[in-house]
Structure formats: C-alpha cells, structure tokens
Design a protein around this motif. Structure first.
Motif, PDB file in Angstrom:
ATOM      1  N   LYS A  33      53.821  31.594   9.924  1.00 33.94           N
ATOM      2  CA  LYS A  33      54.030  30.840   8.655  1.00 33.94           C
ATOM      3  C   LYS A  33      54.170  31.919   7.803  1.00 33.94           C
ATOM      4  CE  LYS A  33      51.269  26.836  10.194  1.00 33.94           C
ATOM      5  NZ  LYS A  33      51.969  25.648   9.654  1.00 33.94           N
ATOM      6  N   GLY A  34      53.923  33.305   7.948  1.00 39.85           N
ATOM      7  CA  GLY A  34      54.175  34.220   7.008  1.00 39.85           C
ATOM      8  C   GLY A  34      52.842  34.549   6.169  1.00 39.85           C
ATOM      9  N   ILE A  35      51.472  33.961   6.834  1.00 42.74           N
ATOM     10  CA  ILE A  35      50.335  34.055   6.037  1.00 42.74           C
ATOM     11  C   ILE A  35      49.574  35.236   6.665  1.00 42.74           C
ATOM     12  CG2 ILE A  35      48.109  33.047   5.754  1.00 42.74           C
ATOM     13  CD1 ILE A  35      49.380  30.466   6.242  1.00 42.74           C
ATOM     14  N   ILE A  36      49.115  36.224   5.605  1.00 45.00           N
ATOM     15  CA  ILE A  36      48.281  37.471   5.999  1.00 45.00           C
ATOM     16  C   ILE A  36      46.962  37.226   5.505  1.00 45.00           C
ATOM     17  CG2 ILE A  36      48.295  39.978   5.504  1.00 45.00           C
ATOM     18  CD1 ILE A  36      51.340  39.854   5.213  1.00 45.00           C
ATOM     19  N   VAL A  37      46.225  37.290   6.419  1.00 50.01           N
ATOM     20  CA  VAL A  37      44.669  37.250   5.914  1.00 50.01           C
ATOM     21  C   VAL A  37      44.213  38.732   5.812  1.00 50.01           C
ATOM     22  CG1 VAL A  37      42.372  36.732   6.768  1.00 50.01           C
ATOM     23  CG2 VAL A  37      44.018  35.074   7.427  1.00 50.01           C
ATOM     24  N   THR A  38      43.748  38.842   4.346  1.00 48.27           N
ATOM     25  CA  THR A  38      43.442  40.257   3.987  1.00 48.27           C
ATOM     26  C   THR A  38      41.960  40.544   4.427  1.00 48.27           C
ATOM     27  OG1 THR A  38      42.978  39.483   1.599  1.00 48.27           O
ATOM     28  CG2 THR A  38      45.079  40.226   2.267  1.00 48.27           C
ATOM     29  N   HIS A  39      41.011  39.507   4.347  1.00 47.99           N
ATOM     30  CA  HIS A  39      39.646  39.912   4.496  1.00 47.99           C
ATOM     31  C   HIS A  39      38.972  38.432   4.481  1.00 47.99           C
ATOM     32  CE1 HIS A  39      39.361  38.614   0.258  1.00 47.99           C
ATOM     33  NE2 HIS A  39      38.208  38.293   0.484  1.00 47.99           N
ATOM     34  N   THR A  40      37.741  38.452   5.272  1.00 46.83           N
ATOM     35  CA  THR A  40      36.776  37.300   5.354  1.00 46.83           C
ATOM     36  C   THR A  40      35.581  38.055   5.014  1.00 46.83           C
ATOM     37  OG1 THR A  40      36.107  37.691   7.580  1.00 46.83           O
ATOM     38  CG2 THR A  40      37.968  36.206   7.138  1.00 46.83           C
ATOM     39  N   ALA A  41      34.680  37.232   3.967  1.00 45.67           N
ATOM     40  CA  ALA A  41      33.429  37.553   3.643  1.00 45.67           C
ATOM     41  C   ALA A  41      32.325  36.633   3.737  1.00 45.67           C
ATOM     42  CB  ALA A  41      33.494  38.266   2.252  1.00 45.67           C
ATOM     43  N   SER A  42      31.123  36.874   3.975  1.00 44.34           N
ATOM     44  CA  SER A  42      30.181  35.860   4.234  1.00 44.34           C
ATOM     45  C   SER A  42      29.609  35.760   2.887  1.00 44.34           C
ATOM     46  CB  SER A  42      29.181  36.411   5.283  1.00 44.34           C
ATOM     47  OG  SER A  42      28.062  35.524   5.339  1.00 44.34           O
ATOM     48  N   LEU A  43      29.636  34.648   2.328  1.00 48.19           N
ATOM     49  CA  LEU A  43      28.956  34.365   1.016  1.00 48.19           C
ATOM     50  C   LEU A  43      27.540  33.637   1.237  1.00 48.19           C
ATOM     51  CD1 LEU A  43      31.907  33.273  -1.167  1.00 48.19           C
ATOM     52  CD2 LEU A  43      30.945  35.511  -1.134  1.00 48.19           C
ATOM     53  N   GLU A  44      26.860  33.192   0.093  1.00 42.99           N
ATOM     54  CA  GLU A  44      25.633  32.459   0.332  1.00 42.99           C
ATOM     55  C   GLU A  44      25.486  31.347   1.175  1.00 42.99           C
ATOM     56  OE1 GLU A  44      22.414  30.700  -2.667  1.00 42.99           O
ATOM     57  OE2 GLU A  44      23.290  32.527  -3.139  1.00 42.99           O
ATOM     58  N   ASP A  45      26.774  30.508   0.892  1.00 41.19           N
ATOM     59  CA  ASP A  45      26.757  29.318   1.411  1.00 41.19           C
ATOM     60  C   ASP A  45      28.084  28.912   2.091  1.00 41.19           C
ATOM     61  OD1 ASP A  45      27.809  28.641  -0.757  1.00 41.19           O
ATOM     62  OD2 ASP A  45      27.044  27.028  -1.279  1.00 41.19           O
ATOM     63  N   LYS A  46      29.029  29.782   1.805  1.00 41.92           N
ATOM     64  CA  LYS A  46      30.569  29.461   2.380  1.00 41.92           C
ATOM     65  C   LYS A  46      31.187  30.827   2.886  1.00 41.92           C
ATOM     66  CE  LYS A  46      31.836  25.795  -0.357  1.00 41.92           C
ATOM     67  NZ  LYS A  46      32.983  24.688  -0.658  1.00 41.92           N
ATOM     68  N   ILE A  47      32.155  30.778   3.481  1.00 41.73           N
ATOM     69  CA  ILE A  47      33.028  31.812   3.924  1.00 41.73           C
ATOM     70  C   ILE A  47      34.096  32.093   3.054  1.00 41.73           C
ATOM     71  CG2 ILE A  47      34.128  33.029   5.931  1.00 41.73           C
ATOM     72  CD1 ILE A  47      31.004  32.786   6.368  1.00 41.73           C
ATOM     73  N   GLU A  48      34.384  33.448   2.542  1.00 41.45           N
ATOM     74  CA  GLU A  48      35.412  33.588   1.851  1.00 41.45           C
ATOM     75  C   GLU A  48      36.565  34.419   2.565  1.00 41.45           C
ATOM     76  OE1 GLU A  48      35.402  35.514  -2.197  1.00 41.45           O
ATOM     77  OE2 GLU A  48      36.222  37.274  -0.896  1.00 41.45           O
ATOM     78  N   ILE A  49      37.878  33.571   2.586  1.00 39.34           N
ATOM     79  CA  ILE A  49      39.121  34.163   3.088  1.00 39.34           C
ATOM     80  C   ILE A  49      39.737  34.429   2.130  1.00 39.34           C
ATOM     81  CG2 ILE A  49      40.949  33.446   4.741  1.00 39.34           C
ATOM     82  CD1 ILE A  49      38.920  31.275   5.972  1.00 39.34           C
ATOM     83  N   GLY A  50      40.538  35.739   2.187  1.00 35.85           N
ATOM     84  CA  GLY A  50      41.397  36.287   1.312  1.00 35.85           C
ATOM     85  C   GLY A  50      42.712  35.981   1.971  1.00 35.85           C
ATOM     86  N   ILE A  51      43.690  35.858   1.046  1.00 32.92           N
ATOM     87  CA  ILE A  51      45.089  35.719   1.684  1.00 32.92           C
ATOM     88  C   ILE A  51      46.152  36.329   0.531  1.00 32.92           C
ATOM     89  CG2 ILE A  51      44.713  33.764   3.272  1.00 32.92           C
ATOM     90  CD1 ILE A  51      46.091  32.131   1.112  1.00 32.92           C
ATOM     91  N   ALA A  52      47.036  37.043   1.308  1.00 34.07           N
ATOM     92  CA  ALA A  52      48.251  37.682   0.461  1.00 34.07           C
ATOM     93  C   ALA A  52      49.009  36.674   0.223  1.00 34.07           C
ATOM     94  CB  ALA A  52      48.703  38.787   1.297  1.00 34.07           C
ATOM     95  N   ASP A  53      49.528  36.903  -1.214  1.00 38.04           N
ATOM     96  CA  ASP A  53      50.557  35.757  -1.702  1.00 38.04           C
ATOM     97  C   ASP A  53      50.078  34.578  -1.642  1.00 38.04           C
ATOM     98  OD1 ASP A  53      52.512  37.796  -2.050  1.00 38.04           O
ATOM     99  OD2 ASP A  53      53.015  37.720   0.080  1.00 38.04           O
TER     100      ASP A  53
END
Length: 163
Positions: A52-72
C-alpha cells in the motif's frame, strides 16, 4: 498536634505509593499493547503495508493510546490503521523517516546492519531491570506501610497511657 502531623504524613506517603503503583501498572499495560501493535505492523502486516506504500516511522506508548507515526500522512492511510486497530486504542500522526548520520555528518553507510542478537539482549536486560525496579517499588511501599503502622501503634499506645 504531633499526632495529626504524623497521621497526615503517613496518609500522604501511602497515597503516593498507591498512585505510583497504579500509574506503573497502566504504563506496563500500554507497553504490552504497544508490543502487540508492533507485532501486527512490523511482522504480520508488513507486506500489506509495503504494497500500500505505507511506511510506519514509529510507535510510542502514550498515557492511554498507542501513537503510530506514518510517512506521507493522509486521512486514507490513517483510516486504514483505525480500521485495523480500532480508533479507541491508537492515534495516527505524521511521522518522519529516520536517517542515520555517519561520523562525518553525512548519511551513514547502508552496509551497517544492526545485530539482532545484541538488540534482543539489550531488550531482555531492560526488561530485567524494569522487573527489578518494580520489586524495589513494592518493597519500599511495604516498608512505608509497616513504618506507618508502627508509628500509629506507638501514638495510640501513648494516647491510651495518657488517657
């Protein structure tokens, strides 16, 4: 007067310990959730994401959610993750692809490959340290409670003798 002061201090210490233990449990739970999401994104769905051309740049544990960073970042790409993982558990943000720099300040040599065994050993060591620190926290909390009970016993005994 002294009794009220000591009681207040004791209650404050106990509440501090209880709140710390609760936050730690929540954080541990979020780290476990992040590990599950990492498994899905970087192992189970990696081929699909690449197609699909999706690049996951990072995941991070926040207080109550998981942050997922994606390029573009686009709304469509974000919706894919919300459909896959659920909106209540994750938040999708714009991420930037990390670039390693060499000693000269230019891009690093792409022939450098991370040693997976060393990385796993580091992760195991970190997990062991985390478990050890939680043991220390619980022992410290138990000590505070025993100390508080001792102080309360002594104060009660003194008031019964005077009364």
């Amino acid at each position: 007067m002294m009794r009220r002061l000591l009681t207040s201090i004791l209650i404050g210490l106990c509440l501090t310990f209880m709140m710390t233990a609760t936050v730690y449990a929540t954080t541990e739970e979020m780290f476990e959730k992040q590990a599950e999401i990492d498994q899905i994104l970087f192992e189970e769905k990696s081929g699909e994401l690449e197609a699909k051309g999706i690049i996951v740049t990072h995941t991070a544990s926040l207080e109550d959610k998981i942050e997922i960073g994606i390029a573009d970042f686009t709304k469509e790409k974000a919706q894919y993750f919300y459909d896959l993982l659920g909106k209540e558990e994750v938040i999708i943000v714009a991420g930037e692809q990390a670039v390693a720099f060499g000693a000269d300040g230019g891009p690093a040599d792409n022939n450098l490959v991370e040693d997976n065994a060393a990385m796993e050993a580091t992760e195991e060591g970190a997990a062991a340290k985390e478990k050890e620190s939680s043991k220390i926290l619980y022992v410290l909390g138990a000590g505070v409670i025993v100390l508080g009970a001792g102080i309360a016993f002594i104060l009660r005994k003194k008031t019964n003798v005077k009364g």
